[in-house]
Design an enzyme around this catalytic site. Structure first.
Site, PDB file in Angstrom:
ATOM      1  N   LYS A  33       0.844  -1.196   0.000  1.00  0.00           N
ATOM      2  CA  LYS A  33       0.000   0.000   0.000  1.00  0.00           C
ATOM      3  C   LYS A  33       0.877   1.242   0.000  1.00  0.00           C
ATOM      4  CE  LYS A  33      -4.054  -2.028   2.174  1.00  0.00           C
ATOM      5  NZ  LYS A  33      -3.657  -3.423   1.890  1.00  0.00           N
ATOM      6  N   ASP A  73      -1.939  -2.100  -3.908  1.00  0.00           N
ATOM      7  CA  ASP A  73      -3.326  -2.228  -3.454  1.00  0.00           C
ATOM      8  C   ASP A  73      -4.030  -0.879  -3.580  1.00  0.00           C
ATOM      9  OD1 ASP A  73      -2.986  -4.874  -2.719  1.00  0.00           O
ATOM     10  OD2 ASP A  73      -2.869  -4.484  -0.569  1.00  0.00           O
ATOM     11  N   GLN A 130     -11.484  -0.821  -8.040  1.00  0.00           N
ATOM     12  CA  GLN A 130     -12.601  -1.306  -7.208  1.00  0.00           C
ATOM     13  C   GLN A 130     -13.921  -1.106  -7.956  1.00  0.00           C
ATOM     14  OE1 GLN A 130     -11.241   1.677  -4.626  1.00  0.00           O
ATOM     15  NE2 GLN A 130     -10.601   0.302  -2.976  1.00  0.00           N
ATOM     16  N   ARG A 132      -5.769  -5.538 -11.101  1.00  0.00           N
ATOM     17  CA  ARG A 132      -6.544  -6.479 -10.270  1.00  0.00           C
ATOM     18  C   ARG A 132      -7.909  -5.830 -10.060  1.00  0.00           C
ATOM     19  NH1 ARG A 132      -4.629  -6.439  -4.501  1.00  0.00           N
ATOM     20  NH2 ARG A 132      -3.092  -8.004  -5.075  1.00  0.00           N
ATOM     21  N   GLY A 141     -14.167  -3.888  -3.748  1.00  0.00           N
ATOM     22  CA  GLY A 141     -13.869  -2.688  -2.951  1.00  0.00           C
ATOM     23  C   GLY A 141     -14.259  -2.945  -1.507  1.00  0.00           C
ATOM     24  N   ALA A 142     -13.386  -2.585  -0.576  1.00  0.00           N
ATOM     25  CA  ALA A 142     -13.543  -3.009   0.817  1.00  0.00           C
ATOM     26  C   ALA A 142     -13.769  -1.871   1.803  1.00  0.00           C
ATOM     27  CB  ALA A 142     -12.301  -3.797   1.240  1.00  0.00           C
ATOM     28  N   THR A 171     -12.082 -12.132  -6.484  1.00  0.00           N
ATOM     29  CA  THR A 171     -13.368 -12.247  -5.806  1.00  0.00           C
ATOM     30  C   THR A 171     -13.552 -13.672  -5.320  1.00  0.00           C
ATOM     31  OG1 THR A 171     -15.770 -11.954  -6.044  1.00  0.00           O
ATOM     32  CG2 THR A 171     -14.605 -12.731  -7.992  1.00  0.00           C
ATOM     33  N   ARG A 192     -12.298  -7.694   6.789  1.00  0.00           N
ATOM     34  CA  ARG A 192     -12.746  -9.076   6.528  1.00  0.00           C
ATOM     35  C   ARG A 192     -14.034  -9.375   7.303  1.00  0.00           C
ATOM     36  NH1 ARG A 192      -9.010  -7.834   3.766  1.00  0.00           N
ATOM     37  NH2 ARG A 192     -10.831  -7.252   2.598  1.00  0.00           N
TER      38      ARG A 192
END
Ligand code: FDA
Length: 321
Positions: free
Chosen positions: A97, A131, A161, A182, A186-187, A224, A287
């Site tokens: 990151k 990332d 994302q 990638r 999106g988180a 995913t 998560r």
């Protein structure tokens, strides 16, 4: 986005809660998603994944870092990791990151810290993926990436994302460059003005970008665990005659190993994202936010590790059967 999910993501940014949680036995929960604290914990997992047909992208946990010393120390860990990947001939790259390496300190500091990693990556033949973080960083991250690309750095890639409205334009921008993307959902908690909130909208946006990347991108990664999107990707790739040498699936360590095996068995390429390090709190909270069932698992471990735990089957107070 549900209140529940945005609440958890908000807690992920709380340093007071981080101090509380990381000092309790709850840290055991992190071991489901994070592979230990240092390279000696990580490397056996990389070897094992490789032996099972998976390539790896390894992430040393850390983000929003404001101390130069810590940013340099994170860079040092990546340098040693690349050295060991090269020495052992492992099938592994890095995911890092920008805010871990100094984006919040300043552009020139970030570049200086990053440059030694890019040079080492070139020397050892290690691919470095950047990332994507929350939307306040999107433009800066893509600009920094594009600058590196225009200077001739290759073996680098970026993340887009699907939940951001802007992403289809960014896919076109990266396809034009020929840069490896990638694609993930999106988180982070993003507002409706800039991001799809509805799960189906996000899926549809993901599928549109997936198709553009498979047809016009450069070795895209479809990241995913969503069975529907994976089936759609496989169907589309088969219809278009796009083979496993042209893209890969990516999944997170500790999530849907069954799906990983199935894809590998069908001949598709799978890469596992393996995080390590002790700064696991924000990663773990993302998560948890993705899957409410993880909270039940967490709640179970709180009870097991509390004085009440002795009353549960398998607790220390278990009587003979
Ligand atoms: P979704 O959340 O709908 O999950 C589908 C199914 O997968 C669930 O029903 C469950 O079975 C399983 N699953 C998903 N998450 C789980 C979890 N945490 N625990 C247990 N089961 C789970 N994001 C970002 O913003 N920037 C980035 O750089 C990256 N990088 C990245 C790399 C890789 C390799 C992956 C796989 C993902 C990311 N992400 C990311 C995270 C991504 O944006 C997203 O939050 C998660 O992948 C969850 O979304 P899914 O597409 O898996 O679908």
């Amino acid at each position: 986005m549900s209140l529940f999910r945005s609440g958890l993501l908000l807690l992920g940014e709380s340093s007071a809660l981080e101090t509380l949680v990381t000092r309790t036995p709850l840290s055991a929960m992190s071991s489901r998603f994070v592979r230990g604290e240092d390279l000696d914990d990580l490397l056996p997992a990389v070897r094992k994944a490789n032996a099972r047909g998976r390539t790896v992208t390894a992430n040393y946990l850390g983000e929003a870092e404001k101390s130069r010393e810590n940013c340099r120390a994170a860079g040092d860990v990546y340098l040693e990791l690349m050295e060991r990947i090269g020495r052992e001939g492992l099938e592994a790259g890095l995911s890092l990151k920008f805010t871990q390496l100094g984006q919040e300190i300043g552009r020139s500091f970030l570049r200086e810290n990053l440059k030694r990693l890019l040079e080492k990556g070139r020397e050892e033949g290690v691919f470095i993926r950047f990332d994507m973080e929350s939307s306040e960083h999107t433009e800066q991250t893509l600009d920094a990436f594009e600058e590196l690309w225009s200077e001739g750095w290759r073996r680098i890639g970026v993340v887009l994302q699907a939940y951001l409205h802007r992403t289809e334009d960014d896919v076109a921008r990266m396809n034009e460059l020929g840069a490896p993307v990638r694609l993930c959902k999106g988180a982070y908690a993003e507002p409706p003005e800039i991001a799809w909130q509805d799960r189906e909208e996000v899926r549809r946006a993901f599928a549109r970008s997936m198709k553009r990347l498979l047809v016009g991108g450069s070795h895209p990664a479809i990241a995913t665990h969503d069975g529907r999107l994976i089936r759609e990707t496989v169907r589309f790739a088969r219809d278009e005659g796009i083979g496993p040498e042209r893209f890969e699936f990516q999944m997170l360590y500790g999530v849907r190993r069954d799906l990983q095996d199935r894809l590998l068995g069908d001949g598709w390429a799978v890469r596992v994202y393996i995080p390590f390090g002790d700064a696991w709190y924000p990663y773990l909270m993302r998560r948890l936010a993705e899957r409410p069932a993880n909270l039940l698992f967490l709640a179970g471990s709180v009870v097991r590790e509390s004085p009440l735990g002795v009353l549960l089957p398998g607790g220390d107070g278990r009587t003979a059967a």
